[in-house]
Design a protein around this motif. Structure first.
Motif, PDB file in Angstrom:
ATOM      1  N   ARG A   1      31.210  -3.597  26.679  1.00  0.00           N
ATOM      2  CA  ARG A   1      31.583  -2.263  26.203  1.00  0.00           C
ATOM      3  C   ARG A   1      30.967  -1.194  27.111  1.00  0.00           C
TER       4      ARG A   1
ATOM      5  N   ILE B   1      28.698  -7.582  24.625  1.00  0.00           N
ATOM      6  CA  ILE B   1      29.885  -8.363  25.002  1.00  0.00           C
ATOM      7  C   ILE B   1      31.061  -8.102  24.058  1.00  0.00           C
ATOM      8  N   THR B   2      32.261  -7.912  24.637  1.00  0.00           N
ATOM      9  CA  THR B   2      33.465  -7.792  23.812  1.00  0.00           C
ATOM     10  C   THR B   2      34.383  -9.006  23.967  1.00  0.00           C
ATOM     11  N   HIS B   3      34.548  -9.500  25.217  1.00  0.00           N
ATOM     12  CA  HIS B   3      35.432 -10.637  25.460  1.00  0.00           C
ATOM     13  C   HIS B   3      34.763 -11.625  26.426  1.00  0.00           C
ATOM     14  N   ILE B   4      35.114 -12.888  26.304  1.00  0.00           N
ATOM     15  CA  ILE B   4      34.531 -13.932  27.148  1.00  0.00           C
ATOM     16  C   ILE B   4      35.636 -14.912  27.524  1.00  0.00           C
TER      17      ILE B   4
ATOM     18  N   PHE C   1      33.488  -9.593  29.528  1.00  0.00           N
ATOM     19  CA  PHE C   1      33.796  -8.158  29.435  1.00  0.00           C
ATOM     20  C   PHE C   1      32.797  -7.477  28.515  1.00  0.00           C
TER      21      PHE C   1
ATOM     22  N   MET D   1      28.075 -17.756  23.311  1.00  0.00           N
ATOM     23  CA  MET D   1      28.162 -16.299  23.504  1.00  0.00           C
ATOM     24  C   MET D   1      29.000 -15.653  22.407  1.00  0.00           C
ATOM     25  N   LEU D   2      30.054 -16.351  21.984  1.00  0.00           N
ATOM     26  CA  LEU D   2      30.929 -15.808  20.936  1.00  0.00           C
ATOM     27  C   LEU D   2      30.169 -15.636  19.622  1.00  0.00           C
ATOM     28  N   LYS D   3      29.247 -16.559  19.339  1.00  0.00           N
ATOM     29  CA  LYS D   3      28.532 -16.549  18.057  1.00  0.00           C
ATOM     30  C   LYS D   3      27.272 -15.696  18.082  1.00  0.00           C
ATOM     31  N   ALA D   4      26.664 -15.538  19.262  1.00  0.00           N
ATOM     32  CA  ALA D   4      25.329 -14.925  19.348  1.00  0.00           C
ATOM     33  C   ALA D   4      25.323 -13.475  18.869  1.00  0.00           C
ATOM     34  N   THR D   5      24.233 -13.083  18.209  1.00  0.00           N
ATOM     35  CA  THR D   5      24.062 -11.698  17.760  1.00  0.00           C
ATOM     36  C   THR D   5      22.982 -10.993  18.571  1.00  0.00           C
TER      37      THR D   5
ATOM     38  N   ALA E   1      23.781 -10.144  23.956  1.00  0.00           N
ATOM     39  CA  ALA E   1      24.956 -10.460  23.125  1.00  0.00           C
ATOM     40  C   ALA E   1      25.714  -9.240  22.591  1.00  0.00           C
TER      41      ALA E   1
END
Lengths: 251, 82
Positions: free
Chosen positions: A172, A190-193, A170, A225-229, A187
């Motif tokens: 923004r 992204i809001t949700h994975i 998901f 993906m959760l960690k990537a900036t 990155a």
């Protein structure tokens, strides 16, 4: 053949490629050309479960080289003399008629497929959303007469339904229009994975309202993906949403 | 029976990277699309009747709805009598 046939309308025809690659389930009748014991039938059915080799039939529209397909399960539901009612779950591109023919050869007596009904195409199944051509005619007429949009909603599903089995990412609002122009997803957008994503997986990119934006190829795992900036997380392959649906907030 | 996981039995969890809100001015929730967007971005879970080909059935849907484009997800052809 009868059964589940998803028909995509207008812009939604872009989601068909995802459906063509999705697994299918069928229920059918195999007719044996001789006698075979129940035990032997079930034994051969289990041999044809897992990875199988299949040469596409003569009439097929693809190259006739032997190919590998996965049969997720193959169950004999009922055996009545030389009629076998079966249910199969298989990978996209499996020729069920050929599968039955090949099972007949291994049984020794020969067999052919008498009847076949598709009960699943990817996320579509024989559920309350399924309609007949008569339903379509009737409900469309009711909509024309009354202007009541609920008549359309009773037989037209959002195209997002076709992506139901793909892992989702998901994004923004500010990232949407760039993707619609073919940009890859980085990155910060992204809001949700969803869990379980691996590099090279096909994923669906969604807005926060739940609208499909594009299909793409994952470049990282869910955890990465959760960690990537920064960096490309999903390569955009097929844009589904028209440009300009969301504002252009990129340069 | 064999224990191969089917693609439709995989369960996924939704994980949050960062919270954000979506502006109601743009787009629609899929289940709230008005006419004509409901058709433009729609798909029908059709129970194909025996007899006509998948292609013919798709052409009928196009004619009934008066639309330019429609396509089906995977051919379900009638059993050839040979």
């Amino acid at each position: 053949m009868t059964g589940v046939l998803p028909v995509a309308l207008e812009e939604a025809t872009k989601v068909i490629q995802a459906l063509l690659r999705a697994g299918k389930e069928y229920i059918g009748v195999m007719k044996l050309h001789g006698d075979a014991s129940e035990e032997r039938i079930k034994e051969v059915f289990s041999e044809f479960t897992g990875k199988i080799y299949q040469r596409p039939p003569l009439r097929a529209s693809v190259k006739r080289a032997i190919r590998v397909r996965t049969i997720y399960y193959l169950d004999a539901l009922e055996i009545d003399g030389r009629n076998v009612l079966f249910k199969v779950g298989c990978e996209a591109g499996t020729y069920v008629r050929k599968l039955i023919h090949d099972i007949g050869k291994v049984l020794g007596c020969g067999a052919h497929m008498h009847e076949l009904r598709r009960i699943r195409a990817g996320p579509f199944t024989e559920d309350e959303s399924m309609v007949t051509l008569h339903d379509v005619l009737y409900l469309y007429d009711r909509w024309r007469e009354t202007g009541n949009i609920s008549m359309l909603r009773r037989f037209i599903l959002p195209m997002e339904k076709a992506l139901g089995l793909l892992p989702k990412v998901f994004i923004r609002d500010s990232a949407v229009d760039a993707i619609c122009h073919g940009a890859h997803l980085t990155a910060p957008g992204i809001t949700h994975i969803e869990s379980g994503i691996n590099p090279m997986d096909t994923v669906a990119i969604f807005t926060l309202k739940g609208e499909a934006v594009a299909l793409g190829t994952a470049m990282a795992t869910t955890e990465e993906m959760l960690k990537a900036t920064h960096g490309i997380m999903v390569k955009t392959e097929r844009v589904l949403m028209p440009r300009g649906t969301y504002p252009k907030l990129w340069r | 029976m064999q224990g191969i996981k089917t693609p439709w039995s995989i369960k996924r969890e939704l994980l949050t990277k960062s919270e954000d809100e979506t502006d109601p001015k743009y787009g629609y929730k899929p289940e709230e699309r008005p006419y004509p967007e409901i058709i433009k971005f729609g798909i029908i879970n059709l129970d194909k009747p025996p007899g006509p080909s998948s292609h013919e059935v798709t052409a009928w849907i196009k004619r009934i709805l008066g639309i330019e484009h429609a396509g089906h997800g995977g051919t379900l052809e009638p059993i050839a009598v040979s």
